[in-house]
Motif scaffolding. Structure first.
Motif, PDB file in Angstrom:
ATOM      1  N   ASN A   1      -2.654 -16.072  21.399  1.00 48.45           N
ATOM      2  CA  ASN A   1      -2.172 -15.750  22.751  1.00 48.45           C
ATOM      3  C   ASN A   1      -3.327 -15.210  23.565  1.00 48.45           C
ATOM      4  O   ASN A   1      -4.037 -14.295  23.135  1.00 48.45           O
ATOM      5  CB  ASN A   1      -1.048 -14.708  22.692  1.00 48.45           C
TER       6      ASN A   1
ATOM      7  N   GLY B   1      -3.191 -12.985  17.625  1.00 48.90           N
ATOM      8  CA  GLY B   1      -3.381 -14.216  16.860  1.00 48.90           C
ATOM      9  C   GLY B   1      -4.636 -14.146  16.004  1.00 48.90           C
ATOM     10  O   GLY B   1      -5.394 -13.176  16.051  1.00 48.90           O
TER      11      GLY B   1
ATOM     12  N   ASN C   1      -1.061 -18.676  15.920  1.00 48.05           N
ATOM     13  CA  ASN C   1      -0.325 -17.897  16.933  1.00 48.05           C
ATOM     14  C   ASN C   1      -1.239 -17.220  17.951  1.00 48.05           C
ATOM     15  O   ASN C   1      -1.121 -16.028  18.211  1.00 48.05           O
ATOM     16  CB  ASN C   1       0.567 -16.840  16.263  1.00 48.05           C
TER      17      ASN C   1
ATOM     18  N   ASP D   1       1.060 -18.771  21.847  1.00 43.68           N
ATOM     19  CA  ASP D   1       1.359 -18.995  20.427  1.00 43.68           C
ATOM     20  C   ASP D   1       0.806 -20.324  19.898  1.00 43.68           C
ATOM     21  O   ASP D   1       1.502 -21.059  19.203  1.00 43.68           O
ATOM     22  CB  ASP D   1       2.879 -18.966  20.189  1.00 43.68           C
TER      23      ASP D   1
END
Length: 237
Positions: free
Chosen positions: A11, A59, A9, A22
């Motif tokens: 970003n 993330g 995930n 993501d």
């Protein structure tokens, strides 16, 4: 096979621009995994975030079981993660030999460094022929070999290659891809970012397709070679 790298995930923003959205992917030990996509899809940004050159907004980047998302890039080299950047970035005024020695700056095993220098010269005979030449006088293909050789001098467990074939003649492109396969056969895991999707998919185990900062497709590299969507977007002549 265990995951050597797991991106979860991720970003990344450039100001207000949401460049990486993501993004999640894995690389297993011993694999060649490729990220393909058009220019501006976020491939280079992804690699630079993995190796700490760009800061993620959120993330995780798990390398060998440890979250390295906040670890500065220079500390990762000593942990076995080497990055060959887009555009080669050799030290133009330094000789081939000096560039290669700089690749081993985190090491203090003189005998091992000497052995690895010989291994690099064996793998890249052209570098041995030009050992005292300033790196800036080499051709594009030779500079790419030097950048890869310099990364190998750090004794990496995993190597990240950003557009290794960019701007090279077809002969050099074939040579570089053969070398990537040999490096991998010697036990180094490879994460490859490459615009030449056809070449990349032909040597990779698995692939992820990035579009405008998102992963839109993933799978076995040879299956993606025959995927109509991939063929239409990236493999048309």
């Amino acid at each position: 096979m265990e995951n050597i790298l797991e991106v979860k995930n991720l970003n990344v923003f450039y100001g207000v621009i949401h460049a990486i959205k993501d993004v999640s992917f894995t690389v297993k030990e011993g694999e060649i995994v490729t990220l393909i996509g058009a220019n501006g899809a976020g491939k280079t940004t992804t690699l630079q975030t993995v190796t700490g050159l760009i800061k993620a907004r959120s993330g995780e980047v798990i390398y060998k079981g440890e979250n390295i998302v906040s670890t500065p890039g220079y500390k990762l080299v000593g942990r076995g993660l080497a990055h060959v950047p887009e555009g080669r970035r050799v030290f133009a005024d330094l000789s081939v030999y000096q560039n290669l020695k700089l690749g081993a700056y985190t090491r203090n095993d003189a005998d091992g460094i000497a052995r690895d220098l010989e291994m690099v010269y064996e793998r890249f005979p052209r570098l041995k022929e030009r050992v005292n030449q300033p790196a800036g006088t080499l051709s594009g293909g030779e500079q790419q070999m030097l950048a890869m050789g310099r990364a190998l001098m750090s004794k990496p467990k995993m190597i990240l290659l950003d557009e290794p074939s960019m701007g090279l003649s077809p002969i050099y492109v074939n040579e570089i891809f053969d070398i990537i396969k040999k490096i991998n056969a010697d036990g180094v895991t490879v994460l490859l970012v490459e615009q030449n999707a056809n070449k990349a998919l032909n040597i990779a185990n698995r692939a992820y397709v990035l579009e405008t900062g998102k992963i839109v497709l993933e799978g076995d590299a040879h299956e993606l070679l025959t995927n109509p969507q991939v063929k239409a977007a990236y493999l048309s002549e």
